[in-house]
Design an enzyme around this catalytic site. Structure first.
Site, mmCIF file in Angstrom:
data_model
loop_
_atom_site.group_PDB
_atom_site.id
_atom_site.type_symbol
_atom_site.label_atom_id
_atom_site.label_comp_id
_atom_site.label_asym_id
_atom_site.label_seq_id
_atom_site.Cartn_x
_atom_site.Cartn_y
_atom_site.Cartn_z
ATOM 1 N N SER A 128 4.392 -1.818 2.300
ATOM 2 C CA SER A 128 4.128 -2.011 0.877
ATOM 3 C C SER A 128 4.597 -3.388 0.432
ATOM 4 C CB SER A 128 4.839 -0.940 0.040
ATOM 5 O OG SER A 128 4.606 -1.163 -1.339
ATOM 6 N N LYS A 182 4.943 6.649 2.516
ATOM 7 C CA LYS A 182 4.129 5.597 1.887
ATOM 8 C C LYS A 182 3.130 6.205 0.914
ATOM 9 C CE LYS A 182 2.374 1.445 1.284
ATOM 10 N NZ LYS A 182 1.048 1.615 0.710
ATOM 11 N N HIS A 185 5.057 7.074 -2.131
ATOM 12 C CA HIS A 185 5.338 5.796 -2.786
ATOM 13 C C HIS A 185 4.163 5.379 -3.661
ATOM 14 C CE1 HIS A 185 4.577 1.436 -2.890
ATOM 15 N NE2 HIS A 185 5.887 1.253 -2.919
ATOM 16 N N ASN A 186 2.952 5.460 -3.099
ATOM 17 C CA ASN A 186 1.768 5.069 -3.858
ATOM 18 C C ASN A 186 1.500 6.014 -5.021
ATOM 19 O OD1 ASN A 186 1.639 3.197 -1.795
ATOM 20 N ND2 ASN A 186 -0.567 3.374 -1.548
ATOM 21 N N GLU A 189 3.743 4.971 -7.640
ATOM 22 C CA GLU A 189 3.167 3.724 -8.159
ATOM 23 C C GLU A 189 2.069 4.023 -9.179
ATOM 24 O OE1 GLU A 189 0.051 0.669 -6.176
ATOM 25 O OE2 GLU A 189 1.930 0.907 -5.077
#
Length: 468
Positions: A128, A182, A185-186, A189
């Site tokens: 990232s 990940k 995480h997105n 986000e």
């Protein structure tokens, strides 16, 4: 010729920048791209870097020191499988393949199993930070076997972002754990971006603040507890003026938000695991409804909302919006971390949430001052069930819930959609509520489907003939 320390396949911008990052740290890198001319141009453009250009996969494999370490940077899905199918027959037991793209974690699990059975090592690694992060230091989330991690640890630690001289990379867990983290995480986000967008919308349309005024607002916010990459770039965006029209560039951008799927995957998997992520879901839905531009424009001409205008003190609402955004942001992170907890139990990932917060502090899109506090929360209690139960965060959200309520009420009163802000507030209220109306829902299910129910006053499972 001296053999390369590591190889990279896929020379789009992310791949090129990762190569230059590794080369800057002294690693000799072999590079291959399906379009040979792209590889030639890249190598020619960097004659002083320790790069080995390879025109064929056999030449690429031969250029690597054993055991081979290969980073794949191609589009997620079928292209990854295509590269693996061509590359694997050329490798030897003990060689390592690393998928650094945004692959779906279940695809990574499948590839991990298949390649392990063939004697090869495989890592699904979340990266990232975008193009700039790839070049100067991303946040890296590697998953796979511990033995594979040891093979590539020095390289990944060298190229990762650093905060307080700590590399923003850590071994995440087995199989698809790296890509799973990940993915979440997105999802966080997505939620973060939507919360910021809704506050921007309220202050812009509701209060009539110009882009220049909002630039100043976000600049001030980025100096306090909201300090983060996303608030920082929002400040910069709101300050950019279009040279052709002399208007704020943000006002000229079409209001259709696109997505690559990782936020949607987060919502889908959260539903599979039974983990509530309403803020992330609202962010995904907001992007989807933004794509209905023509329908929304037509509907705006036919459907009238309540005609109302903000009559309060503008300066006070700006301060209130700051506190509301921080509270909603904490609720969103709480949902994402609770999802990680559910996935860790379901998939046997044994995730370290404090370490995940640590490596998210730099290099990645959701890097923020807040993550240092999250790391501290899990240091105090590694088995923390929910971030809202940590004494520090509980106090922060409790003290700002009034601001969040007022901002949501104001948006509703003005007819300004606030899906994510409302979802964060509803999550907070639902999580802190001892008795929800699910008792009625369960009675309805028993009424029409004989699904039974449990009682609060005695043990057992019950069914009622409600129509009698």
């Amino acid at each position: 010729m001296e053999q390369a320390d590591i190889g990279l396949i896929g020379l789009a911008v992310m791949g090129q920048n990762l190569v230059l990052n590794m080369a800057r740290h002294g690693y000799r890198v072999a590079v291959y791209n399906r379009t040979t001319e792209t590889m030639r141009e890249f190598v020619a453009a960097h004659p002083d870097e320790p790069l080995v250009g390879c025109e064929t996969l056999p030449a690429f494999v031969a250029a690597l020191a054993r055991p081979r370490r290969i980073l794949i940077m191609v589009k997620a899905g079928a292209p990854v499988d295509a590269v693996i199918s061509e590359l694997a027959p050329l490798l030897e037991p003990g060689d390592l393949l690393i998928d650094g793209g945004n692959s779906f974690f279940q695809d990574t699990e499948r590839r991990f199993r298949d390649l392990t059975a063939r004697g090869l090592r495989y890592m699904g690694t979340g990266v990232s930070g975008g193009e700039e992060g790839a070049l100067w230091g991303p946040s890296i989330m590697p998953g796979g076997s511990p033995e594979a991690w040891v093979m590539v640890q020095p390289i990944l630690e060298a190229i990762a972002a650093r905060v307080h001289d700590e590399p923003c990379v850590a071994y995440i867990g087995p199989g698809g754990a790296g890509h799973y983290v990940k993915m979440v995480h997105n999802g966080i986000e997505y939620g973060d971006m939507q919360l910021i967008a809704e506050v921007y919308d309220l202050l812009h349309r509701g209060l009539g603040l110009s882009a220049a005024e909002l630039h100043d607002v976000f600049a001030r916010w980025n100096e306090g507890e909201l300090e983060s990459y996303l608030v920082e770039i929002t400040r910069d965006i709101l300050g950019r003026v279009d040279q052709e029209t002399n208007q704020p560039l943000v006002d000229l951008i079409l209001d259709e938000a696109q997505q690559k799927g990782t936020g949607k995957w987060t919502s889908q998997n959260a539903l599979d695991l039974g983990a509530p992520t309403p803020t992330i879901n609202a962010a995904v839905e907001s992007r989807i409804i933004s794509a209905y531009k023509d329908e929304r424009v037509a509907a705006s001409r036919l459907i009238a909302g309540l005609a109302s205008a903000f009559t309060g003190d503008r300066a006070t609402l700006v301060v209130t919006a700051r506190d509301a955004l921080y509270a909603a942001k904490i609720c969103s992170y709480a949902q994402g971390l609770a999802l990680l907890r559910a996935a860790s139990a379901e998939y046997g990932y044994d995730l370290n949430y404090g370490e995940i917060a640590r490596i998210w502090r730099g290099g990645c899109i959701i890097r923020a001052r807040l993550l240092e506090d999250i790391r501290a929360a899990y240091a105090r209690n590694p088995h923390l069930t929910n971030l809202l139960l940590d004494p520090t965060f509980r106090t922060v959200v409790e003290s700002r819930q009034g601001a969040l309520r007022l901002v949501v009420q104001t948006a509703v009163g003005l007819g300004i959609p606030a899906l994510a802000l409302s979802a964060s507030l509803a999550y907070f209220d639902a999580y802190r509520t001892a008795r929800l109306p699910a008792n009625l829902t369960q009675a309805q299910r028993d009424y029409f489907g004989a699904h039974t129910y449990r009682r609060i006053d005695k043990e057992g499972v019950f069914h009622t003939e409600w129509s009698q």
